[in-house]
Design an enzyme around this catalytic site. Structure first.
Site, PDB file in Angstrom:
ATOM      1  N   LEU A 152       1.010  -1.049   0.471  1.00 17.22           N
ATOM      2  CA  LEU A 152      -0.265  -0.414   0.336  1.00 17.22           C
ATOM      3  C   LEU A 152       0.963   0.839  -0.148  1.00 17.22           C
ATOM      4  O   LEU A 152       0.540   1.984  -1.016  1.00 17.22           O
ATOM      5  CB  LEU A 152      -0.866   0.264   1.409  1.00 17.22           C
ATOM      6  CG  LEU A 152      -1.763  -0.775   1.242  1.00 17.22           C
ATOM      7  CD1 LEU A 152      -3.042  -1.087   2.540  1.00 17.22           C
ATOM      8  CD2 LEU A 152      -3.291  -0.503   0.357  1.00 17.22           C
ATOM      9  N   ASP A 210      11.262   3.643   4.400  1.00 23.19           N
ATOM     10  CA  ASP A 210      11.159   2.389   4.756  1.00 23.19           C
ATOM     11  C   ASP A 210      12.162   1.938   5.125  1.00 23.19           C
ATOM     12  O   ASP A 210      12.949   2.065   4.582  1.00 23.19           O
ATOM     13  CB  ASP A 210      10.155   1.504   3.344  1.00 23.19           C
ATOM     14  CG  ASP A 210       9.545   0.550   4.234  1.00 23.19           C
ATOM     15  OD1 ASP A 210       8.266   0.276   3.568  1.00 23.19           O
ATOM     16  OD2 ASP A 210      10.392  -0.597   4.116  1.00 23.19           O
ATOM     17  N   ASP A 253      13.843   4.492  10.881  1.00 26.06           N
ATOM     18  CA  ASP A 253      12.766   3.857  11.560  1.00 26.06           C
ATOM     19  C   ASP A 253      11.997   5.356  12.584  1.00 26.06           C
ATOM     20  O   ASP A 253      12.480   5.452  13.425  1.00 26.06           O
ATOM     21  CB  ASP A 253      13.057   3.056  13.062  1.00 26.06           C
ATOM     22  CG  ASP A 253      12.849   2.895  14.606  1.00 26.06           C
ATOM     23  OD1 ASP A 253      11.219   2.734  13.864  1.00 26.06           O
ATOM     24  OD2 ASP A 253      12.765   1.678  15.158  1.00 26.06           O
ATOM     25  N   ILE A 254      10.741   4.692  12.129  1.00 24.85           N
ATOM     26  CA  ILE A 254       9.905   6.176  12.550  1.00 24.85           C
ATOM     27  C   ILE A 254       9.054   6.466  13.580  1.00 24.85           C
ATOM     28  O   ILE A 254       8.824   6.875  13.780  1.00 24.85           O
ATOM     29  CB  ILE A 254       9.272   6.848  10.866  1.00 24.85           C
ATOM     30  CG1 ILE A 254       8.360   5.104  10.732  1.00 24.85           C
ATOM     31  CG2 ILE A 254       9.489   7.286   9.871  1.00 24.85           C
ATOM     32  CD1 ILE A 254       7.102   5.115  11.325  1.00 24.85           C
ATOM     33  N   ASN A 299       1.879   4.597   7.166  1.00 26.02           N
ATOM     34  CA  ASN A 299       1.318   3.943   6.576  1.00 26.02           C
ATOM     35  C   ASN A 299       1.639   2.250   7.302  1.00 26.02           C
ATOM     36  O   ASN A 299       1.487   0.989   7.014  1.00 26.02           O
ATOM     37  CB  ASN A 299       1.763   3.342   5.470  1.00 26.02           C
ATOM     38  CG  ASN A 299       1.501   2.222   4.664  1.00 26.02           C
ATOM     39  OD1 ASN A 299       0.187   1.997   4.588  1.00 26.02           O
ATOM     40  ND2 ASN A 299       2.051   1.907   3.558  1.00 26.02           N
ATOM     41  N   TYR A 335      -2.400  -5.879  17.277  1.00 28.64           N
ATOM     42  CA  TYR A 335      -2.586  -5.132  15.687  1.00 28.64           C
ATOM     43  C   TYR A 335      -4.305  -4.920  15.713  1.00 28.64           C
ATOM     44  O   TYR A 335      -4.224  -3.294  15.888  1.00 28.64           O
ATOM     45  CB  TYR A 335      -2.644  -6.265  14.732  1.00 28.64           C
ATOM     46  CG  TYR A 335      -2.889  -5.790  12.804  1.00 28.64           C
ATOM     47  CD1 TYR A 335      -1.446  -4.812  12.784  1.00 28.64           C
ATOM     48  CD2 TYR A 335      -4.376  -5.934  12.867  1.00 28.64           C
ATOM     49  CE1 TYR A 335      -1.796  -4.333  11.334  1.00 28.64           C
ATOM     50  CE2 TYR A 335      -4.628  -4.760  11.727  1.00 28.64           C
ATOM     51  CZ  TYR A 335      -3.479  -4.574  11.289  1.00 28.64           C
ATOM     52  OH  TYR A 335      -3.642  -3.954   9.412  1.00 28.64           O
ATOM     53  N   LYS A 380      -4.194  -0.739  16.415  1.00 28.37           N
ATOM     54  CA  LYS A 380      -5.635  -0.269  14.582  1.00 28.37           C
ATOM     55  C   LYS A 380      -6.582   0.648  15.223  1.00 28.37           C
ATOM     56  O   LYS A 380      -6.967   2.003  15.232  1.00 28.37           O
ATOM     57  CB  LYS A 380      -5.605  -0.967  14.189  1.00 28.37           C
ATOM     58  CG  LYS A 380      -4.121  -1.929  13.045  1.00 28.37           C
ATOM     59  CD  LYS A 380      -3.938  -0.804  12.331  1.00 28.37           C
ATOM     60  CE  LYS A 380      -2.878  -1.103  11.387  1.00 28.37           C
ATOM     61  NZ  LYS A 380      -2.050   0.167  10.321  1.00 28.37           N
ATOM     62  N   THR A 423      -1.120  -7.144   0.349  1.00 31.55           N
ATOM     63  CA  THR A 423      -0.186  -7.427   0.635  1.00 31.55           C
ATOM     64  C   THR A 423       1.111  -8.576   1.255  1.00 31.55           C
ATOM     65  O   THR A 423      -0.013  -9.406   1.362  1.00 31.55           O
ATOM     66  CB  THR A 423      -0.250  -5.437   1.621  1.00 31.55           C
ATOM     67  OG1 THR A 423      -1.241  -6.681   2.786  1.00 31.55           O
ATOM     68  CG2 THR A 423      -1.233  -4.454   1.203  1.00 31.55           C
TER      69      THR A 423
END
Length: 306
Positions: A23, A42, A77-78, A104, A175, A179, A209
């Protein structure tokens, strides 16, 4: 056939996290096709967050450049303060501005709840929820400074939630919780940042994905001919529009996007209510609850991975 690009993002600079594949890659390509200069972030990890490589981000940036667009790769690494800060700095140092953030990045470590280890919980919540918070915090600080200096931005944030976060998902407690947290973060950020010219929305995509094609191989497979409903590219037009100035006035919303379908999601709202006007006894409360539940739909979860 889709309409040709219109340049809806011309003059904008957009950052996309987790843009090396799936995505994120589709979003980065679509933003660039519509005129945006793109920072492709990334970390290059595997589907479970292991490893790391600068290649995925670089390959997508090169792909955009080969198509005539402008892009720069960011391998950081965000989910760390330094990584998120350098993400913003890369946009400003390379292109001199920052207009849109598309959060994302993420990975999965699925386990049933009784088998879910603390490390797997922490890792997934970190990349999804903290990995949304830190880039959002650093971009918001920049936009607030711009607004206070008299340069009110028309800034956009597009977060990535999931059906798992909206309705739950068996085997994905970490997860789904992350989310769901992203939805709450989106609502708070939309309310807090509106004064600075920042709009914040979230998208819950369903697409092919690395996180979905292994679990749902049959339903995610590309057809031999015709419309590929599970292509990640189907989600990107909505993301591009939300990231553009054309979306003025749309904020604090959550959308599902799958194939050719876009749905506005309506979250927790008051349902059937009973009010005694006095203290309930436990038995009375239980009787009232059973009566109220008779007028409601049963809860989920109904989602799998994605």
């Amino acid at each position: 056939m889709p309409d040709p690009p219109t340049g809806i993002c011309a003059g904008q600079v957009a950052v996309v996290t987790g843009a090396g594949r799936g995505l994120g890659r589709a979003h980065a390509l679509a933003l660039a096709a519509e005129g945006a200069q793109v920072v492709v972030n990334d970390l290059g990890v595997g589907p479970d967050g292991q490893g790391g490589s600068a290649d995925p981000a670089r390959h997508v940036a090169d792909e955009i450049t080969a198509r005539g667009g402008e892009a720069v790769a960011h391998h950081g690494d965000i989910a760390t303060a330094d990584g998120a800060a350098s993400l913003v700095a890369t946009a400003l140092e390379t292109y001199g501005r920052l207009d849109a953030l598309v959060n994302n990045a993420g990975f999965l470590r699925d386990r049933m709840l009784v088998n879910l280890g603390e490390d797997d919980w922490d890792a997934v919540v970190r990349v999804h929820l903290k990995g949304h918070f830190l880039p959002l915090r650093h971009t918001a600080a920049h936009w607030r400074a711009e607004a206070k200096a008299g340069r009110r931005p028309a800034a956009r944030v597009v977060n990535t939630t999931s059906g798992a976060g909206l309705l739950g998902s068996v085997g994905q407690a970490n997860y789904a919780a992350a989310k769901a947290g992203i939805v709450a973060l989106t609502l708070v950020a939309a309310a807090e940042l509106a004064r600075y010219g920042v709009q914040v929305n979230a998208v819950a995509p369903a697409a092919r994905t690395r996180m979905t094609e292994g679990v749902f191989a049959e339903s995610m497979a590309a057809p031999a001919a015709g419309f590929d409903a599970m292509s990640p590219a189907n989600v990107s037009p909505l993301v591009v529009w939300l990231a553009s100035r054309a979306s003025a006035g749309v904020t604090g919303r959550v959308f599902e996007a799958e194939g050719g379908r876009i749905t506005v999601m309506e979250g927790w709202q008051p349902g059937p209510t009973a009010d005694k006007g006095a203290l309930w006894s436990p038995g009375e409360a239980g009787e009232a609850v059973r009566g109220l539940l008779a007028d409601t739909r049963p809860p989920g979860p109904v989602y799998g991975t994605g």
